[in-house]
Design a protein around this motif. Structure first.
Motif, mmCIF file in Angstrom:
data_model
loop_
_atom_site.group_PDB
_atom_site.id
_atom_site.type_symbol
_atom_site.label_atom_id
_atom_site.label_comp_id
_atom_site.label_asym_id
_atom_site.label_seq_id
_atom_site.Cartn_x
_atom_site.Cartn_y
_atom_site.Cartn_z
ATOM 1 N N TYR A 15 91.922 49.352 -1.122
ATOM 2 C CA TYR A 15 91.144 49.292 0.109
ATOM 3 C C TYR A 15 91.805 50.055 1.251
ATOM 4 O O TYR A 15 91.147 50.698 2.041
ATOM 5 N N SER A 125 91.168 41.660 6.888
ATOM 6 C CA SER A 125 90.019 42.531 6.662
ATOM 7 C C SER A 125 89.830 42.836 5.190
ATOM 8 O O SER A 125 88.713 42.814 4.671
ATOM 9 N N MET A 127 90.843 41.065 2.672
ATOM 10 C CA MET A 127 90.386 39.854 2.018
ATOM 11 C C MET A 127 88.877 39.700 2.204
ATOM 12 O O MET A 127 88.147 39.381 1.267
ATOM 13 N N PHE A 128 88.445 39.954 3.412
ATOM 14 C CA PHE A 128 87.020 39.882 3.701
ATOM 15 C C PHE A 128 86.247 40.930 2.905
ATOM 16 O O PHE A 128 85.165 40.668 2.374
ATOM 17 N N ALA A 129 86.831 42.100 2.816
ATOM 18 C CA ALA A 129 86.190 43.182 2.059
ATOM 19 C C ALA A 129 86.086 42.827 0.585
ATOM 20 O O ALA A 129 85.068 43.100 -0.066
ATOM 21 N N SER A 132 83.230 40.593 0.147
ATOM 22 C CA SER A 132 81.916 41.243 0.191
ATOM 23 C C SER A 132 81.701 42.092 -1.056
ATOM 24 O O SER A 132 80.577 42.241 -1.535
ATOM 25 N N ARG A 133 82.772 42.615 -1.611
ATOM 26 C CA ARG A 133 82.623 43.362 -2.855
ATOM 27 C C ARG A 133 82.217 42.418 -3.989
ATOM 28 O O ARG A 133 81.392 42.764 -4.832
ATOM 29 N N TYR A 234 78.111 50.356 -5.968
ATOM 30 C CA TYR A 234 78.599 49.030 -5.603
ATOM 31 C C TYR A 234 80.029 48.783 -6.084
ATOM 32 O O TYR A 234 80.665 47.815 -5.687
ATOM 33 N N ASP A 237 82.083 52.715 -3.833
ATOM 34 C CA ASP A 237 82.021 52.950 -2.394
ATOM 35 C C ASP A 237 82.608 51.772 -1.642
ATOM 36 O O ASP A 237 81.924 51.064 -0.931
ATOM 37 N N ASN A 238 83.895 51.541 -1.811
ATOM 38 C CA ASN A 238 84.472 50.408 -1.101
ATOM 39 C C ASN A 238 85.768 50.781 -0.370
ATOM 40 O O ASN A 238 86.549 49.931 -0.008
ATOM 41 N N ARG A 240 87.424 51.865 2.869
ATOM 42 C CA ARG A 240 86.952 51.747 4.239
ATOM 43 C C ARG A 240 88.011 52.246 5.208
ATOM 44 O O ARG A 240 88.781 51.457 5.749
ATOM 45 N N LEU A 242 87.678 52.956 8.083
ATOM 46 C CA LEU A 242 87.405 52.303 9.357
ATOM 47 C C LEU A 242 88.392 51.175 9.640
ATOM 48 O O LEU A 242 88.834 50.974 10.772
ATOM 49 N N LEU A 243 88.732 50.452 8.591
ATOM 50 C CA LEU A 243 89.555 49.265 8.772
ATOM 51 C C LEU A 243 90.900 49.576 9.394
ATOM 52 O O LEU A 243 91.386 48.856 10.253
ATOM 53 N N ALA A 246 91.019 50.641 13.223
ATOM 54 C CA ALA A 246 90.648 49.689 14.275
ATOM 55 C C ALA A 246 91.854 48.928 14.826
ATOM 56 O O ALA A 246 92.846 48.804 14.163
#
Lengths: 246, 246
Positions: A15, A125, A127-129, A132-133, A234, A237-238, A240, A242-243, A246
């Motif tokens: 990630y 983040s 962990m959250f990702a 969601s995966r 799915y 595409d994981n 990120r 962005l993480l 931030a």
DNA sequence: CGTTGTCTTGATTACGCTCAACTCAGGTGG
DNA sequence: CCACCTGAGTTGAGCGTAATCAAGACAACG
């Protein structure tokens, strides 16, 4: 302790890149590795839910029994996966978890997750990702079970397993070991064991999948993807960026 | 702005009690409420995924199209729900989301989630808990779709909707408005519209569910639960005193 | 070499799908 | 106010995919 490179660290590294402190934090989650035999129950429905497990080696699966005796396998866990994320919000287990092969698991209590939240925004983040995966995986499985034919279900599942295995084991090429009985496959795909057998035969005849005991060969991945309407976004595409920014 | 009590705050309050600062933080997530018409698309598959939505009023659903033209509805969203949690780890939408009724939604960018992680351990935990509860819902739906008969699927779904509605609307007793066409129900349950109609008739004959247009009456909730093998632990057992103490 | 569990193959059955015609309520326009 | 149209829901007939039941093949194991 860390004779092998930690599975969970390589999992998280998919990630984003981690600092040394973060790696240390993650390592703490894998403190007490314990051996566990194939077929052993990790926990059962209604048991108190107060810890997660990381799967360091081996395969596992979670499942539920229905009143008519049917069994539905909900998830297949591979090395590096976290088991029991679903039950963070619950006091009791919603699913049974059982080992497929011999393996090694590491327990860590829910409370430690809170420490992780406190100490690292990045790990929070990720962990959250991961959560969601997992949802994305579940969703895909749901579509598969609800809408597709037996051929498609099998094709889709085999394709998914192949990709998941390749993520951590890049040197497999078109073949892998699938330590699942046809009964277990049936319980995953919502089919009867007999129909799994028939479907395997049909796929073989069409040259889509070959299989010898627990060894599966996929000669043409694209063809299998087409057959199973498989779209890998799915799974892949994981990443990120962005993480981190931030 | 906050003419009504915020849906999201009452949603979070199910999990634990919140401080005033935390409530303020949550309120920020509901800053720019925008009206949206029934049938309008909130977003489509492959659109860039960089924000969540909270559903302030109205119903919505997420869905996917299959190659054969079938459609699978993945989730039904009710007021107070967060839409798009699944796509936190992805750069593109995996699902279409469409309004069922007129409603009001509030957008907030993924980035703001990170602020929330930074500023409140409690809200982080609750957010995580909401994610795991969504997984539990998905899992339950998966079992429903994979293993149960049409009668059971319908019974289970109606029971679930009833309980979910009652969580925020305590004064409904055995009846509620279900603004879904039979075609939409079919797309939720993995059935054909005709069979939804037949199944409704069958359930009516047995006195389990009565229905007039979009109005559903459940005379005997227990009987419906039995019919659909419904076990509410995945909806109710989500209060986690552990979280606050930590 | 027999036993056990897994897998295969065949025959029959059933649940839900498809296609198609029909009913019914609501809305529109003459 | 009535005639028409439209979309949703209902009902019937026939079909197909996968389930079930049951018997047999095969491999692994002691």
């Amino acid at each position: 302790m860390d004779q092998d490179k930690s599975c969970i660290i390589s999992h998280f590294s998919h990630y984003c890149s981690l600092t040394e402190e973060e790696k240390a934090l993650l390592n703490e989650l894998e403190e007490s590795p314990t051996d566990i035999k194939a077929g052993a129950l990790l926990w059962a429905v209604d048991a108190p839910a107060n810890e997660f497990c990381t799967l360091r080696s081996g395969w596992a699966y979670s499942y539920r029994h229905l009143e008519n005796g049917d069994r539905q396998i909900l998830e297949v866990f591979l090395p590096g996966d976290i088991i029991g994320l679903r039950e963070f919000a619950f006091s009791k287990r919603l699913e049974n978890v059982r080992m497929i092969t011999d393996g090694v698991v590491c327990h860590f209590p829910h409370k430690r997750m809170l420490e992780l939240f406190r100490q690292s925004l990045t790990l929070t983040s990720v962990m959250f990702a991961i959560g969601s995966r997992q949802q994305a995986l579940l969703t895909e499985r749901l579509v598969n079970l609800a809408r597709r034919s037996a051929r498609q279900k099998m094709s889709h599942f085999l394709h998914e397993m192949y990709l998941r295995l390749r993520q951590t084991n890049h040197d497999i090429s078109g073949q892998f070991r699938l330590p699942l009985s046809q009964e277990q496959l049936a319980d995953i795909l919502g089919l009867s064991p007999v129909h799994v057998s028939r479907t395997f035969s049909a796929l073989s005849e069409d040259g889509l999948v070959f299989r010898d005991r627990h060894h599966v060969t996929i000669p043409d991945l694209k063809a299998l993807a087409t057959e199973g309407e498989f779209d890998d976004c799915y799974l892949t595409d994981n990443v990120r960026p962005l993480l981190i920014s931030a």
